[in-house]
Scaffold this motif. Structure first.
Motif, PDB file in Angstrom:
ATOM      1  N   PHE A 218       7.398   1.687  -4.664  1.00 42.57           N
ATOM      2  CA  PHE A 218       7.912   2.353  -5.856  1.00 42.57           C
ATOM      3  C   PHE A 218       8.588   1.347  -6.794  1.00 42.57           C
ATOM      4  CE2 PHE A 218      11.395   5.176  -7.728  1.00 42.57           C
ATOM      5  CZ  PHE A 218      10.592   5.577  -8.788  1.00 42.57           C
ATOM      6  N   VAL A 219       9.326   0.405  -6.232  1.00 41.65           N
ATOM      7  CA  VAL A 219       9.965  -0.634  -7.055  1.00 41.65           C
ATOM      8  C   VAL A 219       8.901  -1.444  -7.791  1.00 41.65           C
ATOM      9  CG1 VAL A 219      11.204  -2.832  -6.944  1.00 41.65           C
ATOM     10  CG2 VAL A 219      12.120  -0.820  -5.768  1.00 41.65           C
ATOM     11  N   ALA A 220       7.822  -1.785  -7.109  1.00 39.38           N
ATOM     12  CA  ALA A 220       6.736  -2.522  -7.760  1.00 39.38           C
ATOM     13  C   ALA A 220       6.163  -1.718  -8.923  1.00 39.38           C
ATOM     14  CB  ALA A 220       5.643  -2.848  -6.744  1.00 39.38           C
ATOM     15  N   LEU A 221       6.059  -0.399  -8.760  1.00 41.26           N
ATOM     16  CA  LEU A 221       5.565   0.456  -9.837  1.00 41.26           C
ATOM     17  C   LEU A 221       6.539   0.465 -11.013  1.00 41.26           C
ATOM     18  CD1 LEU A 221       3.636   2.539 -11.037  1.00 41.26           C
ATOM     19  CD2 LEU A 221       4.845   4.311  -9.729  1.00 41.26           C
ATOM     20  N   VAL A 222       7.836   0.559 -10.731  1.00 40.03           N
ATOM     21  CA  VAL A 222       8.837   0.556 -11.805  1.00 40.03           C
ATOM     22  C   VAL A 222       8.764  -0.745 -12.608  1.00 40.03           C
ATOM     23  CG1 VAL A 222      11.301   0.590 -12.331  1.00 40.03           C
ATOM     24  CG2 VAL A 222      10.385   2.119 -10.576  1.00 40.03           C
ATOM     25  N   LYS A 223       8.574  -1.862 -11.943  1.00 43.57           N
ATOM     26  CA  LYS A 223       8.511  -3.154 -12.637  1.00 43.57           C
ATOM     27  C   LYS A 223       7.232  -3.272 -13.462  1.00 43.57           C
ATOM     28  CE  LYS A 223      10.246  -6.804 -10.621  1.00 43.57           C
ATOM     29  NZ  LYS A 223      10.539  -7.892  -9.669  1.00 43.57           N
ATOM     30  N   ALA A 224       6.177  -2.573 -13.026  1.00 42.50           N
ATOM     31  CA  ALA A 224       4.918  -2.615 -13.767  1.00 42.50           C
ATOM     32  C   ALA A 224       4.842  -1.554 -14.851  1.00 42.50           C
ATOM     33  CB  ALA A 224       3.744  -2.441 -12.806  1.00 42.50           C
ATOM     34  N   GLN A 225       5.612  -0.468 -14.707  1.00 42.34           N
ATOM     35  CA  GLN A 225       5.558   0.668 -15.629  1.00 42.34           C
ATOM     36  C   GLN A 225       6.969   1.010 -16.081  1.00 42.34           C
ATOM     37  OE1 GLN A 225       2.837   2.244 -16.852  1.00 42.34           O
ATOM     38  NE2 GLN A 225       4.264   3.386 -18.124  1.00 42.34           N
ATOM     39  N   PRO A 226       7.439   0.448 -17.204  1.00 41.15           N
ATOM     40  CA  PRO A 226       8.843   0.604 -17.616  1.00 41.15           C
ATOM     41  C   PRO A 226       9.297   2.044 -17.824  1.00 41.15           C
ATOM     42  CG  PRO A 226       7.834  -1.221 -18.768  1.00 41.15           C
ATOM     43  CD  PRO A 226       6.724  -0.516 -18.046  1.00 41.15           C
TER      44      PRO A 226
ATOM     45  N   LEU B 152       8.718   5.969 -16.748  1.00 47.16           N
ATOM     46  CA  LEU B 152       8.089   6.695 -15.644  1.00 47.16           C
ATOM     47  C   LEU B 152       8.318   8.194 -15.723  1.00 47.16           C
ATOM     48  CD1 LEU B 152       8.987   4.475 -12.578  1.00 47.16           C
ATOM     49  CD2 LEU B 152       6.670   5.079 -13.272  1.00 47.16           C
ATOM     50  N   THR B 153       7.367   8.937 -15.183  1.00 46.90           N
ATOM     51  CA  THR B 153       7.527  10.366 -14.916  1.00 46.90           C
ATOM     52  C   THR B 153       7.237  10.571 -13.431  1.00 46.90           C
ATOM     53  OG1 THR B 153       5.198  10.872 -15.339  1.00 46.90           O
ATOM     54  CG2 THR B 153       6.702  10.947 -17.232  1.00 46.90           C
ATOM     55  N   SER B 154       7.684  11.692 -12.894  1.00 49.05           N
ATOM     56  CA  SER B 154       7.399  11.970 -11.490  1.00 49.05           C
ATOM     57  C   SER B 154       5.896  12.112 -11.265  1.00 49.05           C
ATOM     58  CB  SER B 154       8.131  13.235 -11.041  1.00 49.05           C
ATOM     59  OG  SER B 154       7.741  14.358 -11.834  1.00 49.05           O
ATOM     60  N   ALA B 155       5.184  12.643 -12.256  1.00 46.49           N
ATOM     61  CA  ALA B 155       3.732  12.789 -12.132  1.00 46.49           C
ATOM     62  C   ALA B 155       3.059  11.424 -12.006  1.00 46.49           C
ATOM     63  CB  ALA B 155       3.176  13.541 -13.342  1.00 46.49           C
ATOM     64  N   ARG B 156       3.577  10.430 -12.738  1.00 47.86           N
ATOM     65  CA  ARG B 156       3.006   9.083 -12.651  1.00 47.86           C
ATOM     66  C   ARG B 156       3.234   8.498 -11.257  1.00 47.86           C
ATOM     67  NH1 ARG B 156       1.399   4.947 -16.233  1.00 47.86           N
ATOM     68  NH2 ARG B 156       0.395   3.403 -14.904  1.00 47.86           N
ATOM     69  N   VAL B 157       4.385   8.765 -10.660  1.00 50.42           N
ATOM     70  CA  VAL B 157       4.674   8.269  -9.317  1.00 50.42           C
ATOM     71  C   VAL B 157       3.721   8.920  -8.312  1.00 50.42           C
ATOM     72  CG1 VAL B 157       6.425   8.040  -7.516  1.00 50.42           C
ATOM     73  CG2 VAL B 157       7.090   7.891  -9.929  1.00 50.42           C
ATOM     74  N   VAL B 158       3.522  10.221  -8.444  1.00 47.69           N
ATOM     75  CA  VAL B 158       2.600  10.939  -7.558  1.00 47.69           C
ATOM     76  C   VAL B 158       1.200  10.342  -7.671  1.00 47.69           C
ATOM     77  CG1 VAL B 158       1.432  13.142  -7.176  1.00 47.69           C
ATOM     78  CG2 VAL B 158       3.904  13.086  -7.587  1.00 47.69           C
ATOM     79  N   GLN B 159       0.766  10.111  -8.894  1.00 51.37           N
ATOM     80  CA  GLN B 159      -0.586   9.611  -9.139  1.00 51.37           C
ATOM     81  C   GLN B 159      -0.772   8.193  -8.616  1.00 51.37           C
ATOM     82  OE1 GLN B 159      -2.005   9.879 -13.261  1.00 51.37           O
ATOM     83  NE2 GLN B 159      -2.838   7.809 -13.050  1.00 51.37           N
ATOM     84  N   ASP B 160       0.153   7.297  -8.922  1.00 49.84           N
ATOM     85  CA  ASP B 160      -0.022   5.881  -8.594  1.00 49.84           C
ATOM     86  C   ASP B 160       0.239   5.571  -7.126  1.00 49.84           C
ATOM     87  OD1 ASP B 160      -0.386   5.798 -11.325  1.00 49.84           O
ATOM     88  OD2 ASP B 160       0.651   3.904 -11.571  1.00 49.84           O
ATOM     89  N   LEU B 161       1.190   6.274  -6.508  1.00 47.80           N
ATOM     90  CA  LEU B 161       1.525   5.986  -5.116  1.00 47.80           C
ATOM     91  C   LEU B 161       0.814   6.908  -4.130  1.00 47.80           C
ATOM     92  CD1 LEU B 161       5.356   5.177  -5.212  1.00 47.80           C
ATOM     93  CD2 LEU B 161       3.395   3.651  -5.521  1.00 47.80           C
TER      94      LEU B 161
ATOM     95  N   LEU C 270      10.103  12.528  -6.155  1.00 45.32           N
ATOM     96  CA  LEU C 270      11.454  12.828  -6.638  1.00 45.32           C
ATOM     97  C   LEU C 270      12.515  12.207  -5.732  1.00 45.32           C
ATOM     98  CD1 LEU C 270      10.983  16.547  -7.748  1.00 45.32           C
ATOM     99  CD2 LEU C 270      11.257  14.535  -9.219  1.00 45.32           C
ATOM    100  N   ALA C 271      12.225  12.149  -4.417  1.00 47.10           N
ATOM    101  CA  ALA C 271      13.172  11.522  -3.494  1.00 47.10           C
ATOM    102  C   ALA C 271      13.293  10.025  -3.767  1.00 47.10           C
ATOM    103  CB  ALA C 271      12.729  11.766  -2.048  1.00 47.10           C
ATOM    104  N   LEU C 272      12.170   9.378  -4.046  1.00 49.58           N
ATOM    105  CA  LEU C 272      12.195   7.951  -4.377  1.00 49.58           C
ATOM    106  C   LEU C 272      12.970   7.705  -5.668  1.00 49.58           C
ATOM    107  CD1 LEU C 272       8.485   7.051  -3.531  1.00 49.58           C
ATOM    108  CD2 LEU C 272      10.514   6.221  -2.317  1.00 49.58           C
TER     109      LEU C 272
END
Length: 409
Positions: free
Chosen positions: A272-280, A282-291, A299-301
């Motif tokens: 998740f941290v790697a995603l945050v650094k790559a995607q300034p 974020l939405t929860s939907a983007r986290v669901v999709q990418d991870l 939401l817990a992350l």
């Protein structure tokens, strides 16, 4: 007098070189850290978009660009201005590769800069050959990225009769990006992306944001033809401030790295941290999709990083939320609306600085060519100063000269 040392004259670095040195320092820092570069340029794209739209007589804060286009509630902001800014952010995040296709790139810039709801006059636009000449002259004849950007913006401004100052500023940034990429020998960057342009991670090489520079600490007129000196001075000041801000942003990203290092067992926190650094942004939907996790896990992350001060919900609501690092969230939540103020008698901009567009068929081609040559000659004066200073510095080093030199500091 005997026993007294000779006082050496103090040589002042040409202003354009001072600005380029500041820009090169930031460029070097960003080149060494992709995550830092992505987050800083994303921040600057929103700031520049708000400032650029403000120069078109529309008051708009950085936060309004996001809020107007993503909120499920009414927001008091100019809808057309927000949509215009959305276009600008998307183009700055993924600028065109002008060296590869100058015509397609500049046409894309013109579309992004066109006022919302206004149909451009196809008969009054520059010809394809002119666009190619603007890019080739800027990239081939300029010794530094900022000179390439200035030359290209001034050339376009003159040929188009100042018909689109917003396009001039985008051309400045696109040429700055392209010149730095070419000088560094970097690969071609992506120009397009899926989804909302506001959520694109910035993949560019530009360092200077012209409208943001001119709007810092007040409001100065954008004029790449007659106002190059004021622009260079503003760029230097703004770059100095952003150099300091990089420390704050780097601290934010360092906290993310510490959070990733603390992950235990089968936790997806490091991913998740790697995603945050790559995607300034974020939405929860983007986290669901990418991870590939459930919404509950996403939401817990997010909650974990929020609790550690690494993420902030900058939309301040419970539904359709958006998160970013504290630095970016702070700029989006507390952005200052920038608006154009009516010109007074003492304004920097005279009617000659911003002539009204004329039908292309009425232009005197000989007079146009002569004036353009004078404009380019004026900008080349700065280049002559740079060459002279570099030649003297090289000569002194070659002869073993010992002493203080601005370039050695």
């Amino acid at each position: 007098m005997e026993g007294m040392s000779e006082t050496r004259p103090v040589r002042r670095i040409p202003p354009i070189l001072e600005a380029e040195i500041a820009a090169s320092r930031i460029e070097g820092i960003l080149a060494a850290d992709d995550g830092l570069a992505r987050h800083w340029r994303t921040e600057m794209a929103f700031i520049e978009a708000a400032a650029s739209v403000g120069m078109e007589d529309i008051r708009l804060a950085e936060a309004s660009i996001i809020m107007r286009l993503t909120a499920n509630r009414q927001v008091e902001v100019d809808a057309r201005g927000a949509e215009q800014a959305r276009r600008l952010v998307g183009l700055m995040a993924r600028p065109p590769q002008l060296a590869r296709d100058a015509v397609a790139g500049l046409r894309r810039i013109e579309r992004a800069a066109a006022p919302i709801g206004v149909i451009p006059d196809e008969g009054d636009r520059l010809e394809d050959l002119e666009l190619e000449e603007i890019v080739s002259a800027a990239l081939e004849k300029s010794a530094t990225p900022l000179l390439a950007a200035l030359n290209g913006a001034a050339d376009y401004a003159h040929r188009s009769r100042r018909s689109s100052p917003a396009a001039e500023r985008l051309i400045f940034m696109a040429l700055d990006s392209e010149a730095r990429r070419i000088t560094r020998g970097g690969p071609a960057l992506p120009e397009a992306g899926q989804g909302d342009p506001l959520l694109l991670a910035a993949e560019a090489s530009w360092v200077v944001a012209p409208a943001a520079s001119l709007s810092m600490g007040g409001f100065r007129i954008w004029s790449p033809i007659s106002g190059a000196g004021a622009l260079i001075e503003a760029m230097s000041a703004h770059l100095g401030r952003e150099l300091g801000h990089l420390g704050t942003l780097r601290h934010d990203l360092g906290k993310l790295d510490a959070a990733a290092a603390s992950a235990r067992g089968r936790s997806r926190l490091a991913d998740f941290v790697a995603l945050v650094k790559a995607q300034p942004i974020l939405t929860s939907a983007r986290v669901v999709q990418d991870l590939g996790v459930t919404r509950k896990t996403a939401l817990a992350l997010i909650e974990t990083l929020e609790g550690q001060g690494c993420l902030v919900n900058f939309t301040a609501r419970r539904a359709a939320r958006f998160w970013a690092t504290p630095s970016l969230a702070g700029r989006l939540r507390h952005g200052r609306a920038i608006g154009h103020t009516p010109m007074s008698a003492g304004s920097e901009c005279s009617p000659a600085d911003a002539p009204r567009p004329e039908p292309r068929g009425l232009r005197d081609k000989d007079a146009e060519a002569a004036r353009l040559a004078r404009i380019m000659a004026d900008l080349d004066v700065a280049l002559d100063g740079v060459d002279a200073l570099l030649d003297r510095s090289s000569s002194q080093r070659g002869h073993g000269h010992v002493g203080s030199d601005p370039l050695d500091e």
